[in-house]
Design an enzyme around this catalytic site. Structure first.
Site, PDB file in Angstrom:
ATOM      1  N   SER A 131       0.575  -1.367   0.105  1.00 13.31           N
ATOM      2  CA  SER A 131      -0.385  -0.081  -0.163  1.00 13.31           C
ATOM      3  C   SER A 131       0.615   1.545   0.040  1.00 13.31           C
ATOM      4  O   SER A 131       1.009   1.720  -0.666  1.00 13.31           O
ATOM      5  CB  SER A 131      -0.913  -0.873   1.563  1.00 13.31           C
ATOM      6  OG  SER A 131      -0.208   0.048   2.566  1.00 13.31           O
TER       7      SER A 131
ATOM      8  N   GLU B  41      11.560   5.778  -0.461  1.00 12.42           N
ATOM      9  CA  GLU B  41      12.367   5.294  -1.743  1.00 12.42           C
ATOM     10  C   GLU B  41      12.896   6.458  -2.796  1.00 12.42           C
ATOM     11  O   GLU B  41      12.800   7.577  -3.012  1.00 12.42           O
ATOM     12  CB  GLU B  41      10.694   5.337  -2.163  1.00 12.42           C
ATOM     13  CG  GLU B  41      10.164   4.585  -1.201  1.00 12.42           C
ATOM     14  CD  GLU B  41       8.525   4.357  -2.316  1.00 12.42           C
ATOM     15  OE1 GLU B  41       7.835   4.213  -3.246  1.00 12.42           O
ATOM     16  OE2 GLU B  41       7.465   3.113  -1.827  1.00 12.42           O
TER      17      GLU B  41
ATOM     18  N   HIS C 194       8.302  -1.010  -5.424  1.00 13.20           N
ATOM     19  CA  HIS C 194       6.890  -0.147  -5.885  1.00 13.20           C
ATOM     20  C   HIS C 194       6.434  -0.499  -6.539  1.00 13.20           C
ATOM     21  O   HIS C 194       6.932   0.339  -7.633  1.00 13.20           O
ATOM     22  CB  HIS C 194       7.452   1.277  -5.480  1.00 13.20           C
ATOM     23  CG  HIS C 194       6.098   2.009  -5.113  1.00 13.20           C
ATOM     24  ND1 HIS C 194       5.581   3.045  -4.640  1.00 13.20           N
ATOM     25  CD2 HIS C 194       5.074   1.720  -5.218  1.00 13.20           C
ATOM     26  CE1 HIS C 194       5.106   3.131  -4.309  1.00 13.20           C
ATOM     27  NE2 HIS C 194       3.747   2.139  -5.016  1.00 13.20           N
TER      28      HIS C 194
HETATM   29  N1  LIG Z   1       1.790  -1.290  -5.055  1.00 16.13           N
HETATM   30  C1  LIG Z   1       1.749  -0.551  -5.708  1.00 16.13           C
HETATM   31  O1  LIG Z   1       2.238  -0.460  -6.813  1.00 16.13           O
HETATM   32  C2  LIG Z   1       0.760   0.546  -5.489  1.00 16.13           C
HETATM   33  C3  LIG Z   1      -1.043   0.187  -6.685  1.00 16.13           C
HETATM   34  C4  LIG Z   1      -1.619   0.652  -6.517  1.00 16.13           C
HETATM   35  C5  LIG Z   1      -2.350   1.175  -5.045  1.00 16.13           C
HETATM   36  N2  LIG Z   1      -1.485   1.112  -3.873  1.00 16.13           N
HETATM   37  C6  LIG Z   1      -1.807   2.303  -2.787  1.00 16.13           C
HETATM   38  O2  LIG Z   1      -2.974   1.066  -1.945  1.00 16.13           O
HETATM   39  C7  LIG Z   1      -3.680   2.299  -1.782  1.00 16.13           C
HETATM   40  C8  LIG Z   1      -5.014   1.230  -1.978  1.00 16.13           C
HETATM   41  O3  LIG Z   1      -5.626   0.973  -3.422  1.00 16.13           O
HETATM   42  P1  LIG Z   1      -7.309   1.016  -4.021  1.00 16.13           P
HETATM   43  O4  LIG Z   1      -7.734   0.836  -5.045  1.00 16.13           O
HETATM   44  O5  LIG Z   1      -7.604  -0.344  -3.408  1.00 16.13           O
HETATM   45  O6  LIG Z   1      -7.686   1.651  -2.326  1.00 16.13           O
HETATM   46  P2  LIG Z   1      -9.707   1.855  -2.343  1.00 16.13           P
HETATM   47  O7  LIG Z   1     -10.009   3.345  -1.876  1.00 16.13           O
HETATM   48  O8  LIG Z   1     -10.032   1.689  -3.216  1.00 16.13           O
HETATM   49  O9  LIG Z   1      -9.542   1.077  -0.857  1.00 16.13           O
HETATM   50  C9  LIG Z   1      -8.962   1.657   0.253  1.00 16.13           C
HETATM   51  C10 LIG Z   1      -9.539   0.910   1.920  1.00 16.13           C
HETATM   52  O10 LIG Z   1     -10.051   1.305   2.626  1.00 16.13           O
HETATM   53  C11 LIG Z   1     -10.344   1.323   3.228  1.00 16.13           C
HETATM   54  N3  LIG Z   1      -9.675   2.757   4.494  1.00 16.13           N
HETATM   55  C12 LIG Z   1      -9.218   3.749   4.597  1.00 16.13           C
HETATM   56  N4  LIG Z   1      -8.995   3.954   5.406  1.00 16.13           N
HETATM   57  C13 LIG Z   1      -8.210   2.500   6.051  1.00 16.13           C
HETATM   58  C14 LIG Z   1      -8.608   2.430   7.673  1.00 16.13           C
HETATM   59  N5  LIG Z   1      -8.017   3.580   9.289  1.00 16.13           N
HETATM   60  N6  LIG Z   1      -8.517   0.660   8.343  1.00 16.13           N
HETATM   61  C15 LIG Z   1      -9.171   0.752   7.275  1.00 16.13           C
HETATM   62  N7  LIG Z   1      -9.214   0.676   6.188  1.00 16.13           N
HETATM   63  C16 LIG Z   1      -9.357   1.425   5.917  1.00 16.13           C
HETATM   64  C17 LIG Z   1     -11.070   2.244   2.942  1.00 16.13           C
HETATM   65  O11 LIG Z   1     -12.476   2.349   3.178  1.00 16.13           O
HETATM   66  C18 LIG Z   1     -11.414   1.563   1.518  1.00 16.13           C
HETATM   67  O12 LIG Z   1     -12.360   0.727   1.420  1.00 16.13           O
HETATM   68  C19 LIG Z   1      -3.593   3.146  -2.653  1.00 16.13           C
HETATM   69  O13 LIG Z   1      -4.057   4.126  -1.615  1.00 16.13           O
HETATM   70  C20 LIG Z   1      -2.475   3.521  -2.909  1.00 16.13           C
HETATM   71  O14 LIG Z   1      -1.556   3.527  -2.014  1.00 16.13           O
HETATM   72  C21 LIG Z   1      -0.335   0.766  -4.083  1.00 16.13           C
HETATM   73  O1  LIG Z   2       3.431   4.081 -10.331  1.00 13.29           O
HETATM   74  C1  LIG Z   2       3.412   4.281  -9.145  1.00 13.29           C
HETATM   75  O2  LIG Z   2       4.293   4.987  -8.767  1.00 13.29           O
HETATM   76  C2  LIG Z   2       2.137   4.191  -8.124  1.00 13.29           C
HETATM   77  C3  LIG Z   2       1.809   3.257  -8.309  1.00 13.29           C
HETATM   78  C4  LIG Z   2       0.959   2.821  -6.733  1.00 13.29           C
HETATM   79  O3  LIG Z   2       1.786   3.194  -5.373  1.00 13.29           O
HETATM   80  C5  LIG Z   2      -0.600   3.946  -7.380  1.00 13.29           C
HETATM   81  O4  LIG Z   2      -0.397   4.201  -6.066  1.00 13.29           O
HETATM   82  O5  LIG Z   2      -0.779   3.248  -8.213  1.00 13.29           O
END
Ligand SMILES: NC(=O)c1ccc[n+]([C@@H]2O[C@H](COP(=O)([O-])OP(=O)(O)OC[C@H]3O[C@@H](n4cnc5c(N)ncnc54)[C@H](O)[C@@H]3O)[C@@H](O)[C@H]2O)c1
Ligand SMILES: O=C(O)CC[C@@H](O)C(=O)O
Length: 449
Positions: A291, A321, A344
């Protein structure tokens, strides 16, 4: 897919709905706060009266400057260049000083997760109208400050969700079979055939923290592999398949064999997993974080791994990072047992990046041209302080005009109003602009025609 786009903790901007101010457009060339941008003639109100609704024509697109950082996908670069915009690209994120220098005269900026658009950086942006986050997360942008300046922010809310979910499924199997360590040993010429503490994932419990786009997608995939799924979320959500929502984070931590984090970075989620939470996890269980790096306290995780309390971890995101490929990476997690570290790359697939490129660049283009997709004689775009009485004041200003459509929306202290007005003369446009922009609640007023 459960509807999670409007979470109480962090609003999500989308490529179709900007999170911050509404349909403000790019300031005209040569002006820091140009009131009017005409698609036919730029920089002045013009002398011809606009008597009838006309089809909007492109202004001089070569005047629009777009800065794309962090290797934004080629689909976006070519779509924007095809429009005739000036597009400058960088493969890496820029540091604050370079960014302040570069952002001064750009109208749109495209970033991914590493570029920090802080208050200081945004204040240096004299012409910025739109920020495009070519990713899901928007925590790298000071959204409140952007809103206060009338700058719209877009993201791509689910183009890479599947990619992240697939990576996590792979990691669950890899951790369960200690594949990271076996692979490392083989590359060192060490043959170590072991089955102790290696398990099938069938019948094991996956605990998902944050059941949004990624968490819910993962839930379906995990069940299809025979796992039992529990999830914890701050909002009540419809469980997919036979998954089950639990009442508290500790209920999840104490029951799950694998805990995977899919929450956004917010004040509530920062440091969400520390020593206390790790101690609540079952002996030999696994933690996965794809996340944001700030959600997990790294020293506590390293300790839990080295002590053997956790059976392993997969970490894709880190509090700090490197800004670009090839730069040095350091972490207390380096060398921890059965620990998979990735740079990442959760959303880094050809499919996801190309979809994100298309989605956000199209949002840029629509926004630059129209503010929305409707065509009209003139469009008033008014970003203002969200206080009582504003709508009445604007209604009075527009009272003698033919208002075809009016739309308003608000978010916290900021609100915007958009009005489509037909049959107005150049003088009337001037008058509307002057009176609206002189209102005490004005943040940004623009007129498109
Ligand atoms: N590693 C990567 O490359 C990558 C890629 C995409 C997204 N991400 C990260 O993943 C996160 C989640 O993505 P998503 O699309 O599923 O987001 P999303 O908004 O669809 O879902 C997030 C969920 O978390 C819940 N939430 C918020 N605060 C909370 C808390 N304190 N406790 C429990 N639940 C809580 C929300 O209610 C929601 O259901 C993004 O915000 C981003 O930071 C990382
Ligand atoms: O591509 C990226 O740098 C971020 C990917 C991921 O963390 C996102 O928030 O979608």
């Amino acid at each position: 897919m459960p509807s999670t786009n409007s979470t109480p903790v962090q609003s999500i901007a989308t490529a179709t709905n900007p999170i911050t101010a509404g349909p403000a457009l790019i300031p005209a060339e040569g002006s820091t706060a140009a009131p009017i941008m005409t698609r036919e003639r730029q920089g002045s109100v013009g002398s011809a009266a606009t008597k009838k609704a006309k089809v909007l024509k492109p202004f001089n697109t070569a005047n629009i400057k777009i800065l794309l950082l962090e290797n934004v996908n080629e689909t976006a670069v070519s779509a924007l260049r095809d429009q005739g915009y000036q597009v400058e690209t960088y493969a890496k994120a820029l540091g604050e000083d370079d960014l302040i220098d570069k952002i001064k005269d750009v109208h749109c900026i495209g970033i991914r997760s590493k570029t920090k658009l802080t208050k200081k950086v945004l204040d240096a942006a004299e012409k910025l109208g739109v920020i495009g986050c070519f990713c899901i997360g928007t925590n790298q942008v000071d959204l409140e400050h952007a809103a206060s300046k009338g700058i719209a922010v877009f993201n791509s809310p689910f183009s890479n969700s599947r990619s992240v979910a697939e990576l996590v499924i792979a990691e669950i199997v890899l951790l369960s079979r200690q594949l990271g360590d076996r692979n490392k040993e083989m590359h060192q010429g060490i043959w170590s055939k072991v089955s102790a503490n290696c398990y099938e994932i069938r019948g094991k419990t996956l605990g998902i923290v944050g059941y949004g786009h990624i968490g819910s997608q993962l839930s379906v995939l995990a069940e299809s592999m025979g796992m039992r799924v529990l999830f914890y979320d701050v909002v009540p959500l419809m469980p997919l398949g036979t998954s089950k929502q639990v009442h508290s984070l500790s209920d999840l931590l104490t029951e799950a064999d694998f805990v995977t984090l899919h929450v956004p970075e917010t004040e509530d989620t920062k440091n969400m997993i520390g020593e206390l939470e790790l101690n609540q996890m079952k002996q030999g269980s696994f933690l996965i974080n794809a996340s944001r790096g700030t959600i997990v306290q790294i020293p506590a995780l390293a300790k839990a791994l080295r002590s053997g309390h956790l059976g392993g971890a997969a970490v894709d995101v880190f509090p700090k990072e490197p800004a670009a490929n090839g730069k040095f990476f350091e972490s207390e997690l380096i060398g921890c047992p059965n620990t998979l570290l990735t740079p990442h790359i959760g959303g880094s697939t050809e499919e996801a990046q190309s979809m994100i490129g298309v989605e956000v660049s199209q949002a840029f283009i629509k926004f630059i041209y129209n503010g929305t997709s409707i065509e009209t004689s003139i469009r008033l775009c008014y970003t203002h302080a969200n206080v009582p009485g504003v709508l009445l004041r604007i209604t009075n200003i527009l009272a003698d005009h033919n208002v075809d459509k009016q739309f308003s929306d608000s978010k916290g202290k900021i609100a915007y109003l958009m009005a489509d007005i037909s049959d107005v003369t150049a003088e009337q446009i001037q008058d509307i602009y002057r009176r609206v922009s002189e209102t005490p609640t004005n943040i940004v007023t623009r007129v498109l025609y």
